[in-house]
Design a protein around this motif. Structure first.
Motif, PDB file in Angstrom:
ATOM      1  N   PRO A  55      43.280  73.565  31.175  1.00 13.70           N
ATOM      2  CA  PRO A  55      43.381  72.651  30.028  1.00 13.70           C
ATOM      3  C   PRO A  55      42.307  72.895  28.971  1.00 13.70           C
ATOM      4  O   PRO A  55      42.575  72.740  27.776  1.00 13.70           O
ATOM      5  N   VAL A  56      41.110  73.280  29.384  1.00 16.70           N
ATOM      6  CA  VAL A  56      40.059  73.602  28.409  1.00 16.70           C
ATOM      7  C   VAL A  56      40.474  74.811  27.584  1.00 16.70           C
ATOM      8  O   VAL A  56      40.313  74.837  26.355  1.00 16.70           O
ATOM      9  N   ARG A  57      41.022  75.832  28.234  1.00 16.92           N
ATOM     10  CA  ARG A  57      41.474  77.018  27.500  1.00 16.92           C
ATOM     11  C   ARG A  57      42.588  76.676  26.517  1.00 16.92           C
ATOM     12  O   ARG A  57      42.709  77.299  25.463  1.00 16.92           O
ATOM     13  N   ARG A  58      43.397  75.693  26.859  1.00 19.60           N
ATOM     14  CA  ARG A  58      44.475  75.276  25.960  1.00 19.60           C
ATOM     15  C   ARG A  58      43.984  74.338  24.855  1.00 19.60           C
ATOM     16  O   ARG A  58      44.756  73.925  23.996  1.00 19.60           O
ATOM     17  N   GLY A  59      42.717  73.996  24.883  1.00 19.48           N
ATOM     18  CA  GLY A  59      42.155  73.119  23.864  1.00 19.48           C
ATOM     19  C   GLY A  59      42.369  71.650  24.118  1.00 19.48           C
ATOM     20  O   GLY A  59      42.138  70.830  23.216  1.00 19.48           O
ATOM     21  N   GLU A  60      42.792  71.279  25.336  1.00 18.25           N
ATOM     22  CA  GLU A  60      43.088  69.879  25.633  1.00 18.25           C
ATOM     23  C   GLU A  60      41.836  69.081  25.970  1.00 18.25           C
ATOM     24  O   GLU A  60      41.827  67.854  25.824  1.00 18.25           O
ATOM     25  N   TRP A  61      40.815  69.757  26.441  1.00 15.81           N
ATOM     26  CA  TRP A  61      39.544  69.116  26.782  1.00 15.81           C
ATOM     27  C   TRP A  61      38.398  69.968  26.238  1.00 15.81           C
ATOM     28  O   TRP A  61      38.529  71.186  26.115  1.00 15.81           O
ATOM     29  N   VAL A  62      37.276  69.322  25.957  1.00 17.99           N
ATOM     30  CA  VAL A  62      36.031  70.030  25.668  1.00 17.99           C
ATOM     31  C   VAL A  62      34.929  69.403  26.510  1.00 17.99           C
ATOM     32  O   VAL A  62      35.016  68.240  26.915  1.00 17.99           O
ATOM     33  N   ALA A  63      33.903  70.196  26.765  1.00 19.64           N
ATOM     34  CA  ALA A  63      32.739  69.727  27.512  1.00 19.64           C
ATOM     35  C   ALA A  63      31.497  70.001  26.661  1.00 19.64           C
ATOM     36  O   ALA A  63      30.866  71.045  26.785  1.00 19.64           O
ATOM     37  N   PRO A  64      31.136  69.070  25.757  1.00 26.12           N
ATOM     38  CA  PRO A  64      30.005  69.303  24.864  1.00 26.12           C
ATOM     39  C   PRO A  64      28.647  69.298  25.552  1.00 26.12           C
ATOM     40  O   PRO A  64      27.660  69.737  24.970  1.00 26.12           O
ATOM     41  N   ALA A  65      28.588  68.813  26.784  1.00 24.69           N
ATOM     42  CA  ALA A  65      27.353  68.829  27.570  1.00 24.69           C
ATOM     43  C   ALA A  65      27.736  68.821  29.037  1.00 24.69           C
ATOM     44  O   ALA A  65      28.843  68.417  29.405  1.00 24.69           O
ATOM     45  N   GLY A  67      28.494  67.720  32.464  1.00 21.64           N
ATOM     46  CA  GLY A  67      28.844  66.410  33.012  1.00 21.64           C
ATOM     47  C   GLY A  67      29.545  65.489  32.043  1.00 21.64           C
ATOM     48  O   GLY A  67      29.805  64.333  32.373  1.00 21.64           O
ATOM     49  N   LEU A  68      29.877  65.983  30.832  1.00 21.53           N
ATOM     50  CA  LEU A  68      30.565  65.161  29.837  1.00 21.53           C
ATOM     51  C   LEU A  68      31.862  65.859  29.430  1.00 21.53           C
ATOM     52  O   LEU A  68      31.848  67.026  29.016  1.00 21.53           O
ATOM     53  N   TRP A  69      32.975  65.151  29.527  1.00 26.47           N
ATOM     54  CA  TRP A  69      34.293  65.711  29.228  1.00 26.47           C
ATOM     55  C   TRP A  69      34.977  64.828  28.197  1.00 26.47           C
ATOM     56  O   TRP A  69      34.976  63.603  28.315  1.00 26.47           O
ATOM     57  N   VAL A  70      35.598  65.464  27.210  1.00 20.43           N
ATOM     58  CA  VAL A  70      36.246  64.717  26.131  1.00 20.43           C
ATOM     59  C   VAL A  70      37.679  65.213  25.963  1.00 20.43           C
ATOM     60  O   VAL A  70      37.898  66.404  25.687  1.00 20.43           O
ATOM     61  N   PRO A  71      38.682  64.341  26.129  1.00 21.47           N
ATOM     62  CA  PRO A  71      40.064  64.744  25.850  1.00 21.47           C
ATOM     63  C   PRO A  71      40.260  64.909  24.344  1.00 21.47           C
ATOM     64  O   PRO A  71      39.737  64.129  23.549  1.00 21.47           O
ATOM     65  N   VAL A  72      40.994  65.931  23.953  1.00 21.11           N
ATOM     66  CA  VAL A  72      41.144  66.284  22.543  1.00 21.11           C
ATOM     67  C   VAL A  72      42.522  65.870  22.047  1.00 21.11           C
ATOM     68  O   VAL A  72      43.540  66.215  22.668  1.00 21.11           O
ATOM     69  N   ARG A  73      42.549  65.162  20.943  1.00 22.44           N
ATOM     70  CA  ARG A  73      43.830  64.799  20.344  1.00 22.44           C
ATOM     71  C   ARG A  73      44.574  66.051  19.880  1.00 22.44           C
ATOM     72  O   ARG A  73      43.966  67.048  19.518  1.00 22.44           O
ATOM     73  N   ASP A  89      28.143  60.654  18.903  1.00 18.32           N
ATOM     74  CA  ASP A  89      27.675  59.402  19.492  1.00 18.32           C
ATOM     75  C   ASP A  89      27.777  59.441  21.011  1.00 18.32           C
ATOM     76  O   ASP A  89      26.855  59.012  21.725  1.00 18.32           O
ATOM     77  N   ASP A  90      28.905  59.961  21.523  1.00 25.26           N
ATOM     78  CA  ASP A  90      29.051  60.092  22.974  1.00 25.26           C
ATOM     79  C   ASP A  90      28.032  61.079  23.541  1.00 25.26           C
ATOM     80  O   ASP A  90      27.488  60.870  24.627  1.00 25.26           O
ATOM     81  N   LEU A  91      27.785  62.157  22.822  1.00 26.98           N
ATOM     82  CA  LEU A  91      26.810  63.142  23.280  1.00 26.98           C
ATOM     83  C   LEU A  91      25.418  62.526  23.331  1.00 26.98           C
ATOM     84  O   LEU A  91      24.670  62.725  24.302  1.00 26.98           O
ATOM     85  N   ALA A  92      25.054  61.762  22.301  1.00 20.22           N
ATOM     86  CA  ALA A  92      23.742  61.118  22.277  1.00 20.22           C
ATOM     87  C   ALA A  92      23.590  60.115  23.414  1.00 20.22           C
ATOM     88  O   ALA A  92      22.541  60.039  24.064  1.00 20.22           O
ATOM     89  N   ALA A  93      24.644  59.352  23.670  1.00 22.28           N
ATOM     90  CA  ALA A  93      24.596  58.386  24.768  1.00 22.28           C
ATOM     91  C   ALA A  93      24.469  59.086  26.116  1.00 22.28           C
ATOM     92  O   ALA A  93      23.732  58.645  26.999  1.00 22.28           O
ATOM     93  N   HIS A  94      25.186  60.191  26.273  1.00 25.99           N
ATOM     94  CA  HIS A  94      25.179  60.920  27.543  1.00 25.99           C
ATOM     95  C   HIS A  94      23.828  61.574  27.810  1.00 25.99           C
ATOM     96  O   HIS A  94      23.319  61.536  28.945  1.00 25.99           O
ATOM     97  N   LEU A  95      23.234  62.167  26.777  1.00 24.52           N
ATOM     98  CA  LEU A  95      21.964  62.880  26.944  1.00 24.52           C
ATOM     99  C   LEU A  95      20.752  61.987  26.705  1.00 24.52           C
ATOM    100  O   LEU A  95      19.633  62.381  27.024  1.00 24.52           O
ATOM    101  N   GLY A  96      20.969  60.815  26.121  1.00 23.12           N
ATOM    102  CA  GLY A  96      19.883  59.859  25.953  1.00 23.12           C
ATOM    103  C   GLY A  96      18.936  60.164  24.815  1.00 23.12           C
ATOM    104  O   GLY A  96      17.715  60.135  25.002  1.00 23.12           O
ATOM    105  N   PHE A  97      19.450  60.434  23.632  1.00 26.71           N
ATOM    106  CA  PHE A  97      18.564  60.635  22.483  1.00 26.71           C
ATOM    107  C   PHE A  97      19.035  59.791  21.303  1.00 26.71           C
ATOM    108  O   PHE A  97      20.209  59.464  21.170  1.00 26.71           O
TER     109      PHE A  97
END
Length: 275
Positions: A55-65, A67-73, A89-97
């Motif tokens: 699914p990542v190769r198909r562009g359906e999900w990304v993992a910007p960090a 342990g963090l997974w984001v479904p892609v519209r 915002d999700d990345l900042a919350a996940h990594l704590g900055f």
């Protein structure tokens, strides 16, 4: 992070197949941790990366960090992921900055960018490695003023995202000319912030306490030169014109040329904004 949790929804068999991203999005699920995705897919955590590889190769999900997974519209899958403004915002919350979207990326949101920014620029409270997510080039710049300067919330698909105000945007680009495409483009941004975002010199004066004197001087000089002198007295006072040596209009150029005494600014080059 999205407020909906895996336990809030009725699990369906479709999530175990290739429609997992669409199912998650249709149920209000956005950025998720590895454990949440494992629960969604019904697999152990150590199998999530393997199960999402295709699914990542198909562009359906990304993992910007990690342990963090984001479904892609669907409309963003050809680009390899969502816009940076929907990730930060999700990345900042996940990594704590702490963060705010700044420089040309904020200027674009305020209607003050002549051209689409080539990178997505974010001021951060701590050092964060740059990363590319699909076609989005996310660039992070540690700044001590994060958490102090005024910001404004911009509503996006995933929620509110912190952006620099027009005043802070003007000071940011005047501080970091290289991040803003050079002096001519800084002049364009400041002019457009006045015209399109209603940039108030009094707001610049209020935010100037967190910036070098040179930044307020450059913004004041640009407004006076290319917009007009009205309402600049508060900014002139905030520019700390007494007792501080003249600043350089362009910090990377030698100290030469005349000095504008109204802004204690050495005019070591010319500003030539678009007309």
């Amino acid at each position: 992070m999205f407020s909906v949790t895996i336990d809030d929804v009725q699990m369906e068999a479709v999530v175990r197949g290739p429609q997992a991203a669409d199912w998650a999005l249709s149920h209000g699920l956005g950025a998720m941790t590895t454990s949440q995705v494992a629960s969604l897919l019904g697999v152990p955590c150590d199998q999530v990366r393997r199960r999402l590889a295709a699914p990542v190769r198909r562009g359906e999900w990304v993992a910007p960090a990690r342990g963090l997974w984001v479904p892609v519209r669907s409309e963003h899958r050809a680009a390899g992921g969502p816009p940076g403004v929907e990730l930060v915002d999700d990345l900042a919350a996940h990594l704590g900055f702490g963060y705010y979207v700044g420089w040309l990326s904020a200027a674009a949101r305020h209607g003050a960018a002549h051209h689409a920014p080539q990178v997505f620029q974010v001021a951060t409270s701590t050092t964060v490695p740059d990363r590319d997510v699909g076609r989005v080039r996310m660039r992070f710049y540690r700044r001590s003023r994060v958490g102090l300067v005024p910001t404004t919330a911009v509503r996006t698909y995933g929620g509110d995202v912190s952006h620099s105000t027009p005043a802070v945007t003007a000071l940011d680009v005047a501080t970091d000319l290289t991040l803003a495409g050079g002096l001519d483009n800084v002049a364009n941004v400041v002019i457009d912030l006045v015209a399109e975002a209603g940039l108030d010199p009094a707001d610049v004066a209020d935010a100037a306490r967190w910036f070098p004197a040179a930044s307020a001087r450059r913004v004041g000089w640009l407004i006076e030169t290319f917009v007009g002198p009205a309402g600049l007295d508060p900014l002139r006072a905030a520019a700390r014109l007494d007792g501080v040596p003249p600043s350089l209009l362009h910090p990377a150029y030698p100290r030469r040329g005349p000095t504008d005494p109204r802004w204690a600014l050495c005019l070591n080059t010319k500003a030539d904004p678009d007309t």
